[in-house]
Design an enzyme around this catalytic site. Structure first.
Site, short mmCIF file in Angstrom:
data_model
loop_
_atom_site.label_atom_id
_atom_site.label_comp_id
_atom_site.label_asym_id
_atom_site.label_seq_id
_atom_site.Cartn_x
_atom_site.Cartn_y
_atom_site.Cartn_z
CG ASP A 1 -6.47 12.67 1.73
OD1 ASP A 1 -5.34 12.90 2.17
OD2 ASP A 1 -6.69 12.34 0.55
CB CYS B 1 -4.42 -12.95 -4.07
SG CYS B 1 -5.11 -11.88 -5.35
C1 B12 Z 1 -0.04 9.97 -0.82
C2 B12 Z 1 -1.35 9.33 -1.19
C3 B12 Z 1 -1.48 8.79 -2.47
C4 B12 Z 1 -0.29 8.63 -3.40
C5 B12 Z 1 0.56 7.43 -2.91
C6 B12 Z 1 -0.29 6.19 -2.59
C7 B12 Z 1 0.25 5.33 -1.47
N1 B12 Z 1 0.01 4.06 -1.55
O1 B12 Z 1 0.86 5.83 -0.54
C8 B12 Z 1 -0.99 8.42 -4.77
C9 B12 Z 1 -1.15 9.78 -5.47
C10 B12 Z 1 -0.29 7.46 -5.74
C11 B12 Z 1 -2.37 7.93 -4.31
C12 B12 Z 1 -3.20 7.17 -5.12
C13 B12 Z 1 -4.43 6.69 -4.72
N2 B12 Z 1 -5.10 7.02 -3.61
CO1 B12 Z 1 -4.29 8.03 -2.17
N3 B12 Z 1 -3.61 8.85 -0.67
C14 B12 Z 1 -2.42 9.28 -0.26
C15 B12 Z 1 -2.41 9.78 1.19
C16 B12 Z 1 -2.47 11.31 1.18
C17 B12 Z 1 -1.21 9.33 2.03
C18 B12 Z 1 -0.85 7.82 1.93
C19 B12 Z 1 0.45 7.52 2.63
O2 B12 Z 1 0.60 7.77 3.81
N4 B12 Z 1 1.47 7.03 1.87
C20 B12 Z 1 2.79 6.81 2.41
C21 B12 Z 1 3.24 5.34 2.31
C22 B12 Z 1 4.42 5.06 3.23
O3 B12 Z 1 2.20 4.63 2.78
P1 B12 Z 1 1.60 3.32 2.21
O4 B12 Z 1 1.82 2.91 0.83
O5 B12 Z 1 0.21 3.41 2.68
O6 B12 Z 1 2.51 2.35 3.07
C23 B12 Z 1 1.99 1.59 4.08
C24 B12 Z 1 1.87 0.14 3.64
O7 B12 Z 1 2.44 -0.04 2.35
C25 B12 Z 1 2.49 -0.60 4.75
N5 B12 Z 1 3.56 -1.51 4.37
C26 B12 Z 1 4.74 -1.22 3.84
N6 B12 Z 1 5.44 -2.35 3.69
C27 B12 Z 1 4.66 -3.36 4.14
C28 B12 Z 1 4.91 -4.71 4.24
C29 B12 Z 1 3.89 -5.53 4.76
C30 B12 Z 1 4.17 -6.98 4.85
C31 B12 Z 1 2.64 -4.98 5.16
C32 B12 Z 1 1.55 -5.86 5.70
C33 B12 Z 1 2.42 -3.59 5.09
C34 B12 Z 1 3.46 -2.81 4.57
O8 B12 Z 1 3.01 0.31 5.69
C35 B12 Z 1 3.03 1.60 5.18
C36 B12 Z 1 2.72 2.59 6.32
O9 B12 Z 1 1.45 2.34 6.88
C37 B12 Z 1 -3.73 9.14 1.74
C38 B12 Z 1 -4.51 10.01 2.74
C39 B12 Z 1 -3.86 10.05 4.09
N7 B12 Z 1 -3.78 11.25 4.66
O10 B12 Z 1 -3.44 9.06 4.63
C40 B12 Z 1 -4.58 8.90 0.48
C41 B12 Z 1 -5.37 7.60 0.38
C42 B12 Z 1 -4.44 6.47 0.75
N8 B12 Z 1 -5.69 7.47 -1.07
C43 B12 Z 1 -6.81 6.94 -1.28
C44 B12 Z 1 -7.29 6.63 -2.59
C45 B12 Z 1 -8.77 6.36 -2.75
C46 B12 Z 1 -6.39 6.59 -3.66
C47 B12 Z 1 -6.65 6.01 -5.07
C48 B12 Z 1 -7.53 4.77 -5.08
C49 B12 Z 1 -7.27 7.11 -5.99
C50 B12 Z 1 -7.41 6.68 -7.44
N9 B12 Z 1 -8.44 5.92 -7.79
O11 B12 Z 1 -6.61 7.03 -8.26
C51 B12 Z 1 -5.21 5.70 -5.54
C52 B12 Z 1 -4.78 4.28 -5.16
C53 B12 Z 1 -3.38 3.93 -5.56
C54 B12 Z 1 -2.84 2.78 -4.72
N10 B12 Z 1 -2.70 1.61 -5.31
O12 B12 Z 1 -2.58 2.99 -3.53
C55 B12 Z 1 -7.57 6.58 -0.02
C56 B12 Z 1 -7.48 5.05 0.22
C57 B12 Z 1 -8.70 4.43 0.87
C58 B12 Z 1 -8.47 2.96 1.13
N11 B12 Z 1 -9.50 2.15 1.00
O13 B12 Z 1 -7.39 2.52 1.46
C59 B12 Z 1 -6.79 7.48 1.05
C60 B12 Z 1 -6.70 6.87 2.44
C61 B12 Z 1 -7.53 8.84 1.08
C62 B12 Z 1 -8.77 8.80 1.95
N12 B12 Z 1 -8.79 9.52 3.06
O14 B12 Z 1 -9.73 8.09 1.67
N13 B12 Z 1 -2.62 8.29 -3.07
S1 SF4 Z 2 -5.07 -6.43 -2.72
FE1 SF4 Z 2 -6.68 -7.71 -3.68
S2 SF4 Z 2 -5.82 -8.18 -5.69
FE2 SF4 Z 2 -4.13 -7.47 -4.44
S3 SF4 Z 2 -3.22 -9.30 -3.58
FE3 SF4 Z 2 -4.69 -8.56 -2.08
S4 SF4 Z 2 -6.57 -9.67 -2.57
FE4 SF4 Z 2 -5.26 -9.87 -4.36
#
Ligand code: B12
Ligand code: SF4
Ligand code: SF4
Length: 309
Positions: free
Chosen positions: A133, A190
């Site tokens: 990250d 879910c």
């Molecule tokens: C920006 C960022 C954030 C932002 C935005 C989160 C997000 N979802 O993008 C914020 C500040 C909100 C955040 C919060 C958190 N984060 Co953060 N964050 C990042 C970061 C730097 C980039 C993520 C990214 O690329 N986002 C851009 C968007 C486009 O990506 P996305 O939501 O992942 O979108 C993908 C999917 O949604 C999917 N998608 C979209 N549409 C559809 C449709 C279908 C049908 C399917 C199947 C998929 C799909 O495709 C997209 C591209 O791959 C990464 C580290 C990294 N360098 O990758 C850590 C990272 C994702 N975060 C992490 C963590 C731990 C958290 C938190 C749990 C921290 C906390 N407890 O507060 C929260 C979780 C919030 C949540 N529900 O996601 C971990 C996640 C580990 C894991 N098990 O996945 C990461 C990977 C850091 C790490 N190296 O460990 N984070």
């Molecule tokens: S991420 Fe976990 S809580 Fe959310 S829909 Fe999938 S199984 Fe259910």
């Protein structure tokens, strides 16, 4: 050395270093993930995280980072502990990834550096580069491709064996390996995370709007937190959409004591935490992710969360 043997050695060294899962993926330009990222940025779902819009080419094509890259090694590192958050509403919550003694970036980066040295020493041709990250790499996209887990509707990667409380890291390498295949998406019908998210940040399945996310507001936002976003007791990060996920709670805990909650902040009330001076704050949170908000952000979060009670 053939790619199967090389992969076996890499896997065993990574597990020895404390990583829980290791997955290999062919390094190539991403298309669907790049499209989702483009859409997310165009719709301004990144809020003020301007850095997410930088380096789009690198983020979606790892050969822009390392010219002769062949594979991405994805790694997961568990951080959950058996400790539960207090149910007392006068005690604010810090997300479990951040409440421990040390910042995961530092702990994992050190392990990655050692691993790179070991892997590089296997052959004079091997070159590696590691990220946790801390670079323009889509951690989740590579982990999903490698088979570590699937992208949950809460937008976290879920490992069917452990849930989602783990960090992700990568080692980029200029060698071919035997590649994994993605695991089945077990979210099915879910919707627990979407229904539990108190702010509507999970505006659609698999889609998150950072503007509405408590995690973004308490960690990344450098300005005022909008009135309409109720922090629901969280003062740094938010675990709600992971706590409700049925794949968490499998009692697969980290053995790394750095992720146990810090004694100085455990079960402290809003008022006790609001009384910390800037010096005390800096001392207590030295080397932890909470320092990212700085003292002003810390106070802002506490005041807002207390007001939202
Ligand atoms: C920006 C960022 C954030 C932002 C935005 C989160 C997000 N979802 O993008 C914020 C500040 C909100 C955040 C919060 C958190 N984060 Co953060 N964050 C990042 C970061 C730097 C980039 C993520 C990214 O690329 N986002 C851009 C968007 C486009 O990506 P996305 O939501 O992942 O979108 C993908 C999917 O949604 C999917 N998608 C979209 N549409 C559809 C449709 C279908 C049908 C399917 C199947 C998929 C799909 O495709 C997209 C591209 O791959 C990464 C580290 C990294 N360098 O990758 C850590 C990272 C994702 N975060 C992490 C963590 C731990 C958290 C938190 C749990 C921290 C906390 N407890 O507060 C929260 C979780 C919030 C949540 N529900 O996601 C971990 C996640 C580990 C894991 N098990 O996945 C990461 C990977 C850091 C790490 N190296 O460990 N984070
Ligand atoms: S991420 Fe976990 S809580 Fe959310 S829909 Fe999938 S199984 Fe259910
Ligand atoms: S981290 Fe909290 S606010 Fe953000 S999507 Fe999950 S439940 Fe919603």
């Amino acid at each position: 050395m053939n790619k199967t043997r090389l992969g076996e050695i890499i896997k065993s060294k990574c597990i020895e270093a404390g990583f829980f899962k290791v997955g290999f993926t062919r390094a190539e330009k991403t298309y669907s993930e790049a499209l989702y990222l483009r859409e997310w940025l165009d719709e301004k779902r990144n809020a003020d995280m301007q850095w997410m819009a930088n380096n789009f080419e690198k983020r979606t094509d790892p050969s822009e980072i390392m010219e002769d890259i062949r594979s991405v090694i994805s790694l997961s590192y568990l951080y959950d502990t058996p400790v539960a958050h207090s149910e007392n509403r006068n005690i604010p919550k810090i997300s479990r990834y951040a409440w421990g003694e040390r910042d995961y970036h530092k702990i994992i980066k050190k392990k990655l550096k050692n691993l790179c040295n070991v892997i590089n020493s296997l052959s004079p041709e091997i070159k590696t580069r590691a990220y946790v990250d801390d670079g323009p790499v889509m951690d989740k996209a590579w982990a999903v491709r490698s088979g570590i887990g699937w992208m949950g509707k809460n937008t976290n990667v879920i490992d069917p064996d452990t849930g989602s409380f783990f960090f992700l890291a990568e080692i980029l390498i200029n060698a071919e390996l035997d590649y994994g295949t993605p695991v089945e998406d077990l979210c099915k019908s879910c919707n627990l995370c979407i229904n539990a998210c108190p702010t509507g940040a999970l505006y659609e399945e698999y889609k998150l709007d950072a503007n509405l996310c408590i995690s973004y507001q308490t960690i990344e936002n450098r300005n005022d937190i909008p009135d309409e976003i109720n922090l629901n007791g969280w003062i740094f990060g938010c675990d709600i959409c992971q706590d409700v996920c049925p794949f968490n709670g499998k009692n697969k805990f980290t053995t790394d004591i750095n992720f146990l909650p810090k004694s100085q902040i455990k079960n402290k009330t809003y008022d006790e935490l609001l009384n910390l001076s800037e010096d005390e704050f800096n001392k207590i949170f030295e080397g932890t992710p909470v320092r990212r908000t700085k003292y002003n952000g810390w106070k802002r979060n506490l005041i807002k969360a207390k007001k939202d009670l």
